[in-house]
Design an enzyme around this catalytic site. Structure first.
Site, PDB file in Angstrom:
ATOM      1  N   ASP A  15      16.932  55.116   5.421  1.00 53.19           N
ATOM      2  CA  ASP A  15      17.779  53.944   5.160  1.00 53.19           C
ATOM      3  C   ASP A  15      17.806  52.965   6.338  1.00 53.19           C
ATOM      4  O   ASP A  15      17.682  53.366   7.497  1.00 53.19           O
ATOM      5  CB  ASP A  15      19.202  54.422   4.849  1.00 53.19           C
ATOM      6  CG  ASP A  15      20.044  53.332   4.211  1.00 53.19           C
ATOM      7  OD1 ASP A  15      19.475  52.380   3.648  1.00 53.19           O
ATOM      8  OD2 ASP A  15      21.283  53.438   4.284  1.00 53.19           O
ATOM      9  N   ASN A  63      18.705  52.216  -7.192  1.00 48.09           N
ATOM     10  CA  ASN A  63      18.006  51.113  -6.520  1.00 48.09           C
ATOM     11  C   ASN A  63      17.418  50.070  -7.486  1.00 48.09           C
ATOM     12  O   ASN A  63      17.022  48.980  -7.060  1.00 48.09           O
ATOM     13  CB  ASN A  63      16.916  51.633  -5.571  1.00 48.09           C
ATOM     14  CG  ASN A  63      17.458  52.269  -4.304  1.00 48.09           C
ATOM     15  OD1 ASN A  63      16.914  53.234  -3.784  1.00 48.09           O
ATOM     16  ND2 ASN A  63      18.552  51.727  -3.772  1.00 48.09           N
TER      17      ASN A  63
HETATM   18  C1  IPE Z   1      19.787  55.463  -0.430  1.00 46.19           C
HETATM   19  O1  IPE Z   1      19.952  54.281   0.260  1.00 46.19           O
HETATM   20  C2  IPE Z   1      18.480  55.460  -1.156  1.00 46.19           C
HETATM   21  C3  IPE Z   1      17.292  55.474  -0.332  1.00 46.19           C
HETATM   22  C4  IPE Z   1      17.224  55.465   0.965  1.00 46.19           C
HETATM   23  C5  IPE Z   1      16.059  55.541  -1.060  1.00 46.19           C
HETATM   24  P1  IPE Z   1      20.761  53.035  -0.338  1.00 46.19           P
HETATM   25  O2  IPE Z   1      20.647  51.972   0.680  1.00 46.19           O
HETATM   26  O3  IPE Z   1      20.295  52.724  -1.691  1.00 46.19           O
HETATM   27  O4  IPE Z   1      22.246  53.612  -0.424  1.00 46.19           O
HETATM   28  P2  IPE Z   1      23.643  52.854  -0.457  1.00 46.19           P
HETATM   29  O5  IPE Z   1      23.543  51.795  -1.520  1.00 46.19           O
HETATM   30  O6  IPE Z   1      23.860  52.278   0.894  1.00 46.19           O
HETATM   31  O7  IPE Z   1      24.639  53.924  -0.762  1.00 46.19           O
HETATM   32  C1  IPE Z   2      16.128  51.958   2.472  1.00 40.68           C
HETATM   33  O1  IPE Z   2      16.459  50.795   3.155  1.00 40.68           O
HETATM   34  C2  IPE Z   2      14.990  51.770   1.507  1.00 40.68           C
HETATM   35  C3  IPE Z   2      15.373  51.890   0.094  1.00 40.68           C
HETATM   36  C4  IPE Z   2      16.570  52.084  -0.369  1.00 40.68           C
HETATM   37  C5  IPE Z   2      14.314  51.764  -0.877  1.00 40.68           C
HETATM   38  P1  IPE Z   2      17.422  49.709   2.530  1.00 40.68           P
HETATM   39  O2  IPE Z   2      16.612  48.741   1.765  1.00 40.68           O
HETATM   40  O3  IPE Z   2      18.541  50.341   1.789  1.00 40.68           O
HETATM   41  O4  IPE Z   2      17.987  49.017   3.844  1.00 40.68           O
HETATM   42  P2  IPE Z   2      19.445  48.494   4.093  1.00 40.68           P
HETATM   43  O5  IPE Z   2      20.377  49.635   3.843  1.00 40.68           O
HETATM   44  O6  IPE Z   2      19.667  47.372   3.110  1.00 40.68           O
HETATM   45  O7  IPE Z   2      19.448  48.052   5.499  1.00 40.68           O
HETATM   46 MG    MG Z   3      20.382  51.002   2.355  1.00 39.87          MG
END
Ligand code: IPE
Ligand code: IPE
Ligand code: MG
Length: 235
Positions: A15, A63
C-alpha cells in the site's frame, strides 16, 4: 536472522503507491509502476532468505471503486509484472493466484492459468498473488462449496469444523499467515486474509510507502516479528 524465528507465512499489503506518486506530482500510475519493481525485489528477497509462503495483496474486491483509468492501468501492469514468469522460473517459485479470478478479463485469466501451470512442479517458495481478492468474498466462496458438498453427500454437517472451512479457502493446503506487513501508515487489514490472520502478528509501518519498501524494511519487520511473544491464547 535466526531461521527459527522466521515466519513460515508472510502476508504483505502493498500500500501507498498513490501517495508516493502524489508527493512527487506524478500520476498515481507512476507509483504503481515503481511498486511493481519493488514487488519483484521483495519476492526474490523472501525466497532467498528461506520464507516458505508469501502472499501479496495486489488488487482487492473493493479496488474496482477506483477511477476507470486507474483500474485499467493496474490491469495492464498486472499483465506485465505479476505474470513475469521468468522470475518465477529462475527461482523455482510456485505461484498461485488467489481471489475471484472469474471477475478478471478472459485474456488475463488465460495468462494466469498458463503461469500457474508452468510453475506447478517447482519446489521453491510458495507465492500467492491476491488479485480481485477479498477475505469475505473468499469465505462466501468456501461456504458455497460447503453447501454443495453437503448436498452431494460428501460432507456431513456435523463434521463441519474449522479445518473443513480452511480446506475450502483459496489458500487450501497452506499454513495460516504468521506475519502481516503493511507499509503506508494505515492500521487496518482492508479485507486481507481475514480468516487466516486470526492469530497473525501485524506490523504496520508508518515511515514508508510501498514504492520505497526494500530489503532493509523487510528485515525491520522480521526483527519486530521475532521479538513478539506468540501465545495463541495460552500462557
Ligand atoms: C488494500 O489497499 C488493497 C491493496 C493493497 C491491494 P487499499 O488502499 O485499497 O485499502 P484502503 O482503501 O486504504 O482500506
Ligand atoms: C496500493 O497503493 C495499490 C493498490 C491498492 C492496487 P494505493 O493505490 O492504495 O496507494 P494509496 O493508498 O492511495 O497511497
Ligand atoms: Mg491504499
Amino acid at each position: 536472522m535466526n531461521q527459527e524465528n522466521l515466519p513460515r507465512h508472510i502476508g504483505i499489503i502493498m500500500d501507498g503507491n498513490g501517495r508516493w506518486a502524489k508527493l512527487r506530482n506524478l500520476p498515481r500510475s507512476a507509483g504503481h509502476k515503481i511498486g511493481a519493481k519493488v514487488f519483484r525485489n521483495i519476492v526474490t528477497y523472501c525466497n532467498q532468505i528461506g520464507i516458505q509462503y508469501l502472499t501479496v495483496y495486489a488488487f482487492s474486491t473493493e479496488n474496482w471503486k477506483r477511477p476507470k483509468e486507474e483500474v485499467q492501468a493496474l490491469m495492464q501492469l498486472f499483465r506485465d509484472y505479476l505474470l513475469e514468469t521468468e522470475t518465477y522460473l529462475e527461482q523455482k517459485i510456485q505461484v498461485r493466484f488467489i481471489g475471484d479470478l472469474s471477475g478478471l478479463d478472459e485474456e488475463l485469466q488465460q495468462l494466469i492459468a498458463q503461469c500457474e501451470t508452468s510453475c506447478q512442479d517447482f519446489d521453491g517458495m510458495h507465492l500467492n498473488i491476491a488479485l480481485n481478492y477479498g477475505g469475505r468474498d473468499e469465505i462466501v466462496h468456501a461456504m458455497r462449496r460447503v453447501v454443495q458438498d453437503v448436498q452431494d453427500g460428501k460432507l456431513d454437517p456435523s463434521a463441519l469444523d474449522e479445518q473443513a472451512i480452511s480446506d475450502r479457502l483459496y489458500t487450501y493446503g497452506q499454513p495460516d499467515v504468521d506475519l502481516i506487513i503493511r507499509p503506508s501508515g494505515e492500521y487496518r487489514l482492508s479485507n486481507f486474509l481475514i480468516w487466516q490472520s486470526a492469530y497473525a502478528e501485524c506490523v504496520f509501518m508508518d515511515q514508508v510507502l510501498w514504492p520505497d519498501f526494500n530489503e532493509k524494511q523487510m528485515d525491520k519487520a522480521l526483527k519486530e516479528y521475532a521479538r513478539r511473544n506468540r501465545r495463541f491464547g495460552g500462557v
